[in-house]
Design a protein around this motif. Structure first.
Motif, short mmCIF file in Angstrom:
data_model
loop_
_atom_site.label_atom_id
_atom_site.label_comp_id
_atom_site.label_asym_id
_atom_site.label_seq_id
_atom_site.Cartn_x
_atom_site.Cartn_y
_atom_site.Cartn_z
N ALA A 1 -1.17 4.01 -1.51
CA ALA A 1 -1.93 2.62 -2.35
C ALA A 1 -1.84 3.00 -3.55
CB ALA A 1 -3.33 2.63 -1.55
N TYR A 2 -0.72 3.25 -4.18
CA TYR A 2 -0.53 3.38 -5.62
C TYR A 2 -1.64 4.36 -6.16
CZ TYR A 2 2.26 -0.93 -6.15
OH TYR A 2 3.11 -2.06 -6.05
N GLY A 3 -1.74 5.37 -5.22
CA GLY A 3 -2.78 6.56 -5.77
C GLY A 3 -4.22 6.34 -5.38
N VAL B 1 0.80 -1.19 -0.09
CA VAL B 1 -0.09 -0.15 0.06
C VAL B 1 0.74 1.34 0.01
CG1 VAL B 1 -2.19 -1.07 0.98
CG2 VAL B 1 -0.21 -0.33 2.67
N LYS B 2 2.07 1.15 -0.48
CA LYS B 2 3.08 2.30 -0.54
C LYS B 2 2.57 3.50 -1.45
CE LYS B 2 5.69 0.14 -4.33
NZ LYS B 2 6.67 -1.01 -4.41
N SER B 3 3.14 4.50 -1.43
CA SER B 3 2.65 5.59 -2.26
C SER B 3 1.19 5.88 -2.41
CB SER B 3 2.91 5.34 -3.69
OG SER B 3 4.63 5.24 -3.46
N GLY C 1 13.49 -11.15 -1.00
CA GLY C 1 14.29 -10.67 -2.30
C GLY C 1 13.09 -9.86 -3.14
N HIS C 2 13.72 -9.61 -4.28
CA HIS C 2 12.76 -8.80 -5.29
C HIS C 2 13.16 -9.30 -6.65
CE1 HIS C 2 9.75 -5.92 -6.26
NE2 HIS C 2 10.50 -5.11 -6.68
N PHE C 3 12.24 -9.49 -7.38
CA PHE C 3 12.44 -9.93 -8.87
C PHE C 3 12.56 -8.55 -9.64
CE2 PHE C 3 10.04 -14.03 -7.80
CZ PHE C 3 11.30 -14.61 -8.03
N ALA D 1 7.53 -12.77 -4.18
CA ALA D 1 6.71 -12.69 -5.27
C ALA D 1 6.08 -11.34 -5.49
CB ALA D 1 5.69 -13.74 -5.14
N ASN D 2 6.07 -10.48 -6.21
CA ASN D 2 5.27 -9.54 -6.56
C ASN D 2 4.22 -9.95 -7.46
OD1 ASN D 2 6.61 -10.06 -9.18
ND2 ASN D 2 7.45 -8.15 -9.36
N SER D 3 3.53 -8.98 -7.89
CA SER D 3 2.09 -9.36 -8.50
C SER D 3 2.47 -10.42 -9.81
CB SER D 3 1.45 -8.47 -9.06
OG SER D 3 0.94 -7.56 -8.10
N ALA D 4 3.57 -9.98 -10.64
CA ALA D 4 3.95 -10.91 -11.79
C ALA D 4 4.31 -12.26 -11.37
CB ALA D 4 5.06 -10.09 -12.55
N ASN E 1 1.50 1.37 -16.32
CA ASN E 1 0.22 1.68 -15.49
C ASN E 1 0.22 1.89 -14.18
OD1 ASN E 1 0.85 -0.93 -14.81
ND2 ASN E 1 -0.89 -2.05 -15.52
N TYR E 2 1.41 1.47 -13.58
CA TYR E 2 1.95 1.79 -12.09
C TYR E 2 1.69 3.48 -12.21
CZ TYR E 2 3.71 -2.99 -11.48
OH TYR E 2 3.88 -4.37 -11.55
N GLU E 3 2.64 4.18 -12.79
CA GLU E 3 2.92 5.42 -13.00
C GLU E 3 1.52 6.22 -13.27
OE1 GLU E 3 6.51 8.30 -14.30
OE2 GLU E 3 5.71 6.80 -15.68
N VAL F 1 3.33 -13.52 -0.29
CA VAL F 1 3.23 -12.81 -1.53
C VAL F 1 3.19 -11.38 -1.44
CG1 VAL F 1 3.01 -14.95 -2.87
CG2 VAL F 1 1.08 -13.50 -2.03
N ARG F 2 3.55 -10.57 -2.04
CA ARG F 2 3.38 -9.19 -1.98
C ARG F 2 3.02 -8.29 -3.07
NH1 ARG F 2 9.43 -9.81 -0.96
NH2 ARG F 2 9.81 -8.30 -2.94
N PRO F 3 1.81 -8.55 -3.34
CA PRO F 3 1.07 -7.87 -4.49
C PRO F 3 0.85 -6.56 -4.09
CG PRO F 3 -0.67 -9.22 -3.25
CD PRO F 3 0.78 -9.23 -2.69
N GLY F 4 0.68 -5.75 -5.67
CA GLY F 4 0.65 -4.41 -5.41
C GLY F 4 -0.36 -4.07 -6.49
N ILE F 5 0.02 -3.88 -7.74
CA ILE F 5 -0.68 -3.37 -8.67
C ILE F 5 -1.93 -4.43 -8.99
CG2 ILE F 5 0.66 -4.99 -10.56
CD1 ILE F 5 -0.25 -1.32 -11.09
N SER F 6 -1.89 -5.68 -8.58
CA SER F 6 -2.93 -6.40 -8.92
C SER F 6 -4.08 -6.32 -7.75
CB SER F 6 -2.56 -8.04 -9.02
OG SER F 6 -1.69 -8.45 -7.90
C1 LIG Z 1 6.10 -2.28 -5.04
C2 LIG Z 1 6.63 -3.79 -4.52
C3 LIG Z 1 6.06 -4.69 -4.73
C4 LIG Z 1 4.68 -4.98 -5.37
O1 LIG Z 1 5.04 -5.18 -6.77
P1 LIG Z 1 3.85 -5.22 -7.71
O2 LIG Z 1 4.45 -5.36 -9.25
O3 LIG Z 1 2.86 -3.87 -7.75
O4 LIG Z 1 2.88 -6.44 -7.58
C5 LIG Z 1 6.39 -5.77 -4.29
N1 LIG Z 1 7.73 -6.00 -3.49
C6 LIG Z 1 8.34 -4.72 -3.49
C7 LIG Z 1 9.80 -4.69 -2.77
C8 LIG Z 1 7.86 -3.43 -4.05
O5 LIG Z 1 8.74 -2.60 -3.72
#
Ligand SMILES: *Cc1c(COP(=O)(O)O)cnc(C)c1O
Length: 383
Positions: free
Chosen positions: A53-55, A49-51, A174-176, A215-218, A366-368, A231-236
């Motif tokens: 919550a993406y606006g 929910v950073k920024s 970690g982060h992809f 894991a991010n959304s992708a 789309n994030y931006e 898991v760490r979804p944002g955009i989804s």
């Molecule tokens: C923003 C962020 C996410 C979410 O990424 P999405 O592509 O929006 O799902 C996950 N992990 C980290 C570290 C991030 O900064």
């Protein structure tokens, strides 16, 4: 001379612009449920929910997510975490850019992502003094090339965290960099992450629950083996896909951006429109002027590219987009009137404009677009 006291207000102060971001809270709840179903009951969702919550608005979104079971939230900085606590969110809050203020961590019971020994020692000392324990999420750089410790430093960090009082290893992450575009690299990085985590669990001596997350959304949408325990979804969550060719489950866009017609006018053929006369009418035309422009995030770079929806139909934006206004061509749409709703992002009847489409016009992602529109306009919440 005495100044007269101000006259008593007889009207409510106007507080909304013609332009508004509409946030569909039911959609965000549905998206959370759909993602939880996909991940399965054994996997926790850390809702990013950073920024703001993406606006979409940090507090309202976090509350909507909490109402359907979200209990882990991810923010970029301390101020966002504190705002969540002050608003009554009592789940786990992870601060991804670390935390410069140890007392605030303790006061609000927050979990920072850590990547340097000085911070870890400082947090340990402060927490031990008041006899509390702070959960740390240790970030490893498995090929993102951004924040995080290098893999070779892992034993040192893990040893230090398990040795020090006042802190414990709550998570390893970690982060992809390319989960949206490179399957092979993503799988290799996940394998590497797995191997590192396994050595680390040994070093940490199986001390308490350690959430492993990458894991991010992708990755969540495409690669189940990357889900681990969290898991760490944002955009989804916000109903958008991390790339055009990633679908998987069906999500509902949460944000719309709406304005309304200010003026209708008929002009002859050969009439120049807006600054620089970038566009000249080719036929006698009916134009509608909109009270939205680049100051509202409807960027000048959209000039000559964007379309909007009016009366359920798509029409082009003509000429330069100005600071507070722009012009659309409604010659082909019968009956357009002043105050008609105009949709810049979202649905109207059966027509729709997605954040991905606006992003294409802007040569971005789309994030931006969500951050740009959402964080530059008043928001209205619907349920
Ligand atoms: C923003 C962020 C996410 C979410 O990424 P999405 O592509 O929006 O799902 C996950 N992990 C980290 C570290 C991030 O900064």
């Amino acid at each position: 001379m005495l100044l007269a006291s101000p006259a008593k207000r007889e009207f409510a102060m106007p507080k909304s612009s013609y332009n508004r971001i509409v946030i569909d809270l039911a959609a965000i709840r549905d998206n959370f449920r759909a993602l939880q179903d996909l991940a399965g009951p054994a996997v926790e969702i850390l809702a990013m929910v950073k920024s703001d919550a993406y606006g979409h608005g940090l507090i309202r979104c976090a509350k909507a997510l909490a109402s359907v079971g979200a209990s882990y939230f991810g923010v970029a900085e301390l101020d966002e975490a504190a705002a969540l606590r002050e608003a009554g969110i009592d789940g786990h809050i992870v601060i991804f850019l670390g935390c410069p203020d140890v007392q605030a961590l303790i006061h609000y019971k927050l979990s920072p992502v850590v990547f340097d020994l000085e911070s870890i020692r400082e947090i340990s000392a402060a927490a031990a003094t008041v006899d509390t324990r702070i959960g740390l999420h240790l970030k490893i750089d498995v090929g993102m090339g951004r924040l995080g410790i290098m893999p070779a430093d892992l034993p040192l960090f893990a040893g230090e965290i398990s040795r020090l009082p006042g802190v414990f290893l709550a998570g390893v992450l970690g982060h992809f960099p390319m989960a949206d575009q490179d399957e092979l690299l993503t799988r290799q990085q996940n394998d590497k992450f797995n191997r590192l985590v396994n050595t680390l669990i040994d070093v940490a001596g199986g001390n308490g629950p350690v959430f492993v997350h990458i894991a991010n959304s992708a990755a969540l949408l495409q690669y189940p083996e990357t889900h681990h325990q969290m898991v760490r979804p944002g955009i989804s969550l916000y109903g958008c896909y991390p790339a055009d060719d990633i679908a998987g489950i069906s999500l509902r866009p949460v944000m719309s951006f709406k304005t309304q017609v200010m003026q209708i006018k008929d002009v002859p053929a050969g009439y120049g429109i807006s600054y620089g006369h970038l566009f000249t009418t080719e036929r006698p035309s009916r134009l509608a002027v909109l009270p939205v422009g680049y100051a509202d995030g409807y960027l000048r770079a959209l000039s000559g590219r964007a379309s909007v929806l009016v009366r359920g139909r798509r029409v082009p934006v003509c000429g330069r987009i100005c600071m507070n206004s722009c012009v659309i061509d409604v010659t082909d749409i019968p009956g357009v009137q002043v105050a008609d709703e105009v949709v810049l992002l979202g649905k109207q009847n059966h027509a729709g404009i997605s954040a991905a489409e606006v992003a294409d016009w802007l040569h971005t992602i789309n994030y931006e677009v969500l951050c740009l529109f959402g964080n530059n306009n008043d928001r209205e919440y619907v349920d």
